[in-house]
Design a protein around this motif. Sequence first.
Motif, PDB file in Angstrom:
ATOM      1  N   ARG A  24      28.426  44.801  23.137  1.00  0.00           N
ATOM      2  CA  ARG A  24      28.012  44.062  21.948  1.00  0.00           C
ATOM      3  C   ARG A  24      28.560  42.649  22.123  1.00  0.00           C
ATOM      4  NH1 ARG A  24      29.473  45.626  15.754  1.00  0.00           N
ATOM      5  NH2 ARG A  24      28.443  43.828  14.801  1.00  0.00           N
ATOM      6  N   CYS A  34      28.837  38.480  21.283  1.00  0.00           N
ATOM      7  CA  CYS A  34      28.760  37.371  20.340  1.00  0.00           C
ATOM      8  C   CYS A  34      29.001  36.089  21.124  1.00  0.00           C
ATOM      9  CB  CYS A  34      29.815  37.537  19.250  1.00  0.00           C
ATOM     10  SG  CYS A  34      29.915  36.126  18.133  1.00  0.00           S
ATOM     11  N   THR A  67      20.451  33.480  19.008  1.00  0.00           N
ATOM     12  CA  THR A  67      19.917  34.699  18.382  1.00  0.00           C
ATOM     13  C   THR A  67      18.579  35.107  18.989  1.00  0.00           C
ATOM     14  OG1 THR A  67      18.984  33.398  16.558  1.00  0.00           O
ATOM     15  CG2 THR A  67      21.178  34.354  16.230  1.00  0.00           C
ATOM     16  N   GLU A  95      24.744  37.982  19.006  1.00  0.00           N
ATOM     17  CA  GLU A  95      25.329  37.549  17.739  1.00  0.00           C
ATOM     18  C   GLU A  95      25.790  36.110  17.902  1.00  0.00           C
ATOM     19  OE1 GLU A  95      28.315  40.177  16.129  1.00  0.00           O
ATOM     20  OE2 GLU A  95      27.377  41.875  17.124  1.00  0.00           O
ATOM     21  N   ARG A 143      28.342  32.924  16.284  1.00  0.00           N
ATOM     22  CA  ARG A 143      29.414  32.434  15.422  1.00  0.00           C
ATOM     23  C   ARG A 143      29.527  30.930  15.663  1.00  0.00           C
ATOM     24  NH1 ARG A 143      28.553  36.622  13.792  1.00  0.00           N
ATOM     25  NH2 ARG A 143      29.895  38.345  13.280  1.00  0.00           N
TER      26      ARG A 143
END
Length: 90
Positions: free
Chosen positions: A30, A32, A44, A49, A51
Amino acid sequence: MRITLITIGSRGDVEPFLALGKGLSEAGFRVCLATHERFRSFVTAYGLEFRPVAGDPREVLQKAEGQTLLAGGRSFLRFLWNLRQIARPY
């Protein structure tokens, strides 16, 4: 497992991290990617993900400090010193 990649700079600085993040995502991680807000849709779109990281590199480079950084010549130590001065507030 979660992995967060952090990068600042231009699109050319972000793209290699997108490729790395996509590969890690395809391997089951996963991922980011933390970078400048202007790259949110770019990140995206790759299914990663996002930030936000403070600052806009274009805005910074237009200031006197950014111009000093760009005009630093070939001295790597001078470049690092100037970069440190710019990055300190962030």
